[in-house]
Write a protein that holds these residues in place. Structure first.
Motif, PDB file in Angstrom:
ATOM      1  N   ASN A   2       0.856  -1.295  -0.184  1.00  0.00           N
ATOM      2  CA  ASN A   2       0.373  -0.302  -0.246  1.00  0.00           C
ATOM      3  C   ASN A   2       0.714   1.502  -0.573  1.00  0.00           C
ATOM      4  O   ASN A   2       1.913   1.472   0.537  1.00  0.00           O
ATOM      5  CB  ASN A   2      -0.982  -0.002   1.139  1.00  0.00           C
ATOM      6  N   ARG A   3       0.489   1.997  -0.988  1.00  0.00           N
ATOM      7  CA  ARG A   3       1.748   3.110  -1.704  1.00  0.00           C
ATOM      8  C   ARG A   3       1.163   4.547  -0.807  1.00  0.00           C
ATOM      9  O   ARG A   3       1.648   5.694  -1.135  1.00  0.00           O
ATOM     10  CB  ARG A   3       2.142   2.994  -2.819  1.00  0.00           C
ATOM     11  N   LEU A   6       2.672   6.739   1.671  1.00  0.00           N
ATOM     12  CA  LEU A   6       3.803   6.903   1.362  1.00  0.00           C
ATOM     13  C   LEU A   6       3.668   8.523   0.849  1.00  0.00           C
ATOM     14  O   LEU A   6       4.278   9.326   0.860  1.00  0.00           O
ATOM     15  CB  LEU A   6       5.266   6.287   0.815  1.00  0.00           C
TER      16      LEU A   6
END
Length: 161
Positions: A2-3, A6
């Motif tokens: 899961n980005r 970020l």
């Protein structure tokens, strides 16, 4: 993977970095005033003439009595959690030589307050030519008709402090 966290973190850092560079350059408004007062512990005001400034001595923006009444373009920057102040103004016809100001280099050099103002020049220490007293001692430098004065909050001995 899961980005999203970020991306959110990167966007937040980007916004904060942009704000850090942009806020000091924005004109005064409720947002920048709040940030200056809460984060930097400073506030400032500008008056077209010395007579436009508050007359009450309890006001943080009241001018010292040694500033001529015909001074113009008066700017004040002050610490909200202390007595440090910077003042800049332009002299009118009245010279800066009243009884509250002594000519010559002051006996004690006050440190310039750690305040932030675009209108304040970098260093004035070599140009200090007088000391003026009201409730506090002020160091004063004159460049042409422009006067720069500052205090770190040192009480004036003339007041019995």
């Amino acid at each position: 993977m899961n980005r999203r966290p970020l991306v959110v973190a990167a966007a937040t850092v980007g916004v904060l970095a942009t704000a850090a560079f942009a806020l000091p350059n924005l004109p005064p408004n409720p947002v920048t005033d709040t940030i200056e007062q809460r984060v930097y512990k400073e506030k400032g005001r500008r008056f077209a003439t010395a007579t436009d400034a508050p007359a009450r001595t309890k006001s943080g923006f009241a001018l010292p009595s040694w500033i001529p009444k015909d001074a113009t373009d008066v700017r004040i920057r002050m610490r909200t959690n202390g007595e440090a102040r910077m003042i800049r103004f332009t002299l009118g016809a009245t010279p800066l030589d009243g009884p509250q100001c002594s000519a010559g280099a002051p006996p004690k050099q006050l440190s310039a307050p750690d305040l932030h103002a675009k209108w304040w020049p970098g260093s004035l220490r070599a140009e200090v030519r007088t000391e003026c007293r009201d409730a506090h001692q002020y160091q004063v430098a004159v460049r042409g008709k422009r006067v720069y004065a500052w205090t770190d909050g040192t009480p004036s001995p003339a007041r019995g402090n």
